[in-house]
Design a protein around this motif. Structure first.
Motif, mmCIF file in Angstrom:
data_model
loop_
_atom_site.group_PDB
_atom_site.id
_atom_site.type_symbol
_atom_site.label_atom_id
_atom_site.label_comp_id
_atom_site.label_asym_id
_atom_site.label_seq_id
_atom_site.Cartn_x
_atom_site.Cartn_y
_atom_site.Cartn_z
ATOM 1 N N ARG A 8 0.702 10.358 0.122
ATOM 2 C CA ARG A 8 -0.565 9.608 0.054
ATOM 3 C C ARG A 8 -1.473 10.379 -0.909
ATOM 4 O O ARG A 8 -1.422 11.620 -0.947
ATOM 5 C CB ARG A 8 -1.213 9.544 1.441
ATOM 6 N N HIS A 9 -2.296 9.647 -1.658
ATOM 7 C CA HIS A 9 -3.254 10.328 -2.539
ATOM 8 C C HIS A 9 -4.108 11.318 -1.732
ATOM 9 O O HIS A 9 -4.284 11.168 -0.518
ATOM 10 C CB HIS A 9 -4.152 9.304 -3.239
ATOM 11 N N GLY A 10 -4.704 12.283 -2.427
ATOM 12 C CA GLY A 10 -5.606 13.229 -1.780
ATOM 13 C C GLY A 10 -6.909 12.560 -1.354
ATOM 14 O O GLY A 10 -7.187 11.411 -1.713
ATOM 15 N N GLN A 18 -16.150 7.636 4.837
ATOM 16 C CA GLN A 18 -15.705 6.568 5.753
ATOM 17 C C GLN A 18 -16.063 5.202 5.190
ATOM 18 O O GLN A 18 -16.583 4.330 5.886
ATOM 19 C CB GLN A 18 -16.327 6.739 7.145
ATOM 20 N N ARG A 19 -15.826 5.065 3.880
ATOM 21 C CA ARG A 19 -16.081 3.802 3.203
ATOM 22 C C ARG A 19 -14.723 3.132 2.969
ATOM 23 O O ARG A 19 -13.765 3.807 2.565
ATOM 24 C CB ARG A 19 -16.778 4.085 1.863
ATOM 25 N N ILE A 20 -14.643 1.847 3.237
ATOM 26 C CA ILE A 20 -13.371 1.132 3.130
ATOM 27 C C ILE A 20 -12.984 0.986 1.652
ATOM 28 O O ILE A 20 -13.799 0.538 0.845
ATOM 29 C CB ILE A 20 -13.494 -0.261 3.795
ATOM 30 N N GLN A 21 -11.741 1.356 1.321
ATOM 31 C CA GLN A 21 -11.325 1.303 -0.097
ATOM 32 C C GLN A 21 -10.533 0.036 -0.404
ATOM 33 O O GLN A 21 -10.954 -0.777 -1.206
ATOM 34 C CB GLN A 21 -10.518 2.559 -0.460
ATOM 35 N N GLY A 22 -9.367 -0.109 0.210
ATOM 36 C CA GLY A 22 -8.518 -1.248 -0.144
ATOM 37 C C GLY A 22 -8.185 -1.199 -1.626
ATOM 38 O O GLY A 22 -7.733 -0.171 -2.128
ATOM 39 N N HIS A 23 -8.474 -2.289 -2.344
ATOM 40 C CA HIS A 23 -8.225 -2.287 -3.788
ATOM 41 C C HIS A 23 -9.434 -1.767 -4.564
ATOM 42 O O HIS A 23 -9.409 -1.712 -5.789
ATOM 43 C CB HIS A 23 -7.816 -3.679 -4.278
ATOM 44 N N SER A 60 -6.696 4.403 -9.226
ATOM 45 C CA SER A 60 -6.918 5.685 -9.911
ATOM 46 C C SER A 60 -6.802 6.879 -8.975
ATOM 47 O O SER A 60 -6.439 7.973 -9.404
ATOM 48 C CB SER A 60 -8.266 5.682 -10.622
ATOM 49 N N ARG A 61 -7.082 6.704 -7.669
ATOM 50 C CA ARG A 61 -6.936 7.848 -6.756
ATOM 51 C C ARG A 61 -5.482 8.310 -6.666
ATOM 52 O O ARG A 61 -5.213 9.492 -6.453
ATOM 53 C CB ARG A 61 -7.519 7.519 -5.374
ATOM 54 N N CYS A 62 -4.550 7.384 -6.817
ATOM 55 C CA CYS A 62 -3.129 7.756 -6.807
ATOM 56 C C CYS A 62 -2.705 8.341 -8.150
ATOM 57 O O CYS A 62 -1.974 9.334 -8.198
ATOM 58 C CB CYS A 62 -2.270 6.533 -6.481
ATOM 59 N N LYS A 87 0.227 -0.598 -4.034
ATOM 60 C CA LYS A 87 -1.222 -0.548 -3.750
ATOM 61 C C LYS A 87 -1.502 -0.566 -2.245
ATOM 62 O O LYS A 87 -0.697 -1.066 -1.457
ATOM 63 C CB LYS A 87 -1.908 -1.778 -4.349
ATOM 64 N N GLU A 88 -2.710 -0.140 -1.897
ATOM 65 C CA GLU A 88 -3.169 -0.235 -0.504
ATOM 66 C C GLU A 88 -3.347 -1.702 -0.127
ATOM 67 O O GLU A 88 -3.443 -2.576 -1.010
ATOM 68 C CB GLU A 88 -4.491 0.533 -0.348
ATOM 69 N N VAL A 89 -3.405 -1.975 1.190
ATOM 70 C CA VAL A 89 -3.710 -3.333 1.632
ATOM 71 C C VAL A 89 -5.052 -3.742 1.015
ATOM 72 O O VAL A 89 -5.976 -2.923 0.923
ATOM 73 C CB VAL A 89 -3.746 -3.410 3.179
ATOM 74 N N SER A 149 1.306 6.685 -2.889
ATOM 75 C CA SER A 149 0.759 5.422 -2.409
ATOM 76 C C SER A 149 -0.426 5.724 -1.480
ATOM 77 O O SER A 149 -1.160 6.683 -1.726
ATOM 78 C CB SER A 149 1.879 4.613 -1.745
ATOM 79 N N HIS A 150 -0.579 4.942 -0.444
ATOM 80 C CA HIS A 150 -1.816 4.936 0.348
ATOM 81 C C HIS A 150 -1.515 5.068 1.842
ATOM 82 O O HIS A 150 -0.355 5.028 2.267
ATOM 83 C CB HIS A 150 -2.569 3.635 0.087
ATOM 84 N N GLY A 151 -2.619 5.116 2.613
ATOM 85 C CA GLY A 151 -2.489 5.316 4.058
ATOM 86 C C GLY A 151 -1.710 4.207 4.749
ATOM 87 O O GLY A 151 -0.671 4.452 5.370
ATOM 88 N N ILE A 152 -2.218 2.982 4.652
ATOM 89 C CA ILE A 152 -1.572 1.881 5.382
ATOM 90 C C ILE A 152 -0.276 1.471 4.679
ATOM 91 O O ILE A 152 0.745 1.253 5.327
ATOM 92 C CB ILE A 152 -2.559 0.710 5.543
ATOM 93 N N ALA A 153 -0.317 1.413 3.364
ATOM 94 C CA ALA A 153 0.907 1.080 2.629
ATOM 95 C C ALA A 153 2.021 2.079 2.965
ATOM 96 O O ALA A 153 3.182 1.690 3.131
ATOM 97 C CB ALA A 153 0.632 1.080 1.127
#
Ligand SMILES: O=C(O)[C@@H](CO)OP(=O)(O)O
Length: 193
Positions: A8-10, A18-23, A60-62, A87-89, A149-153
């Motif tokens: 997962r990205h850093g 605690q801001r929602i990222q998603g895409h 870009s975080r990844c 990508k993340e959800v 990739s990402h947390g949920i993905a």
């Protein structure tokens, strides 16, 4: 089955807030940069003689994590493939909003009923499974892949690879200081201090 080192990205600024990222997207914090370096140190001894494909979510975080990771692990960032299926959800209209803005309980649910699969304008669990399954099926039997990739993905991907029930996969954690080695249908978690 392909062998996959899944990262997962850093930590990002939005993760910290605690801001929602998603895409949506935000850059790594200094802590996130250190975590990307730690991934590089942990993966370097695992590389052996295999030819590793490098694949990243295009967010870009990844890509930032992959760039730092490659430099530390001695891998060539020019070889990185961007694959939107990692990508993340998509959290639709909730992307960029602070979790604290929502009334208590609104961001609830677990497993496939979790709020993040039910955001207005967002992505369903079925859609995410379809794109991540398509990515897994696109790999060759003998591929060796390092994927960022990402947390949920990442949870969904680990579940698909290991054949877990989807709700159990989603009950897993999504660390930024450990990697997942997926080999022969099994998962091994390795700390990246
Ligand atoms: O989108 C987000 O807010 C988080 C959820 O886990 O994903 P990421 O792994 O990209 O931080």
């Amino acid at each position: 089955m392909p062998t996959i080192i899944l990262l997962r990205h850093g930590e990002t600024h939005w993760n910290r807030q605690q801001r929602i990222q998603g895409h949506g997207d935000s850059p790594l914090t200094l802590k996130g940069i250190d975590q990307a370096r730690a991934y590089g140190r942990a993966v370097a001894p695992l590389l052996g003689a295999a030819q590793w494909r490098l694949v990243s979510s295009p967010l870009s975080r990844c890509m930032q994590t992959m760039a730092i990771f490659c430099e530390v692990a001695g891998l060539d960032f020019a070889q990185v493939e961007r694959d939107a299926r990692l990508k993340e959800v998509s959290t639709g209209e909730y992307s960029g909003r602070l979790k604290a803005e929502f009334p208590p309980g609104e961001l609830g649910g677990s497993g496939r009923q979790s709020w993040f699969f039910h955001c207005p304008g967002g992505e369903s669990h079925d859609h995410m499974v379809a794109r991540l399954s398509a990515w897994l099926e696109s790999l060759s039997e003998n591929d060796h892949v390092i994927a960022v990739s990402h947390g949920i993905a990442g949870k969904v991907l680990r579940g698909l690879y290991c054949g877990w029930d989807p709700d159990s996969a989603l009950a897993q954690d999504s660390p930024q200081d450990a990697l997942f080695l997926l080999r022969d249908g099994q998962m091994q978690r390795l700390a990246c201090p």
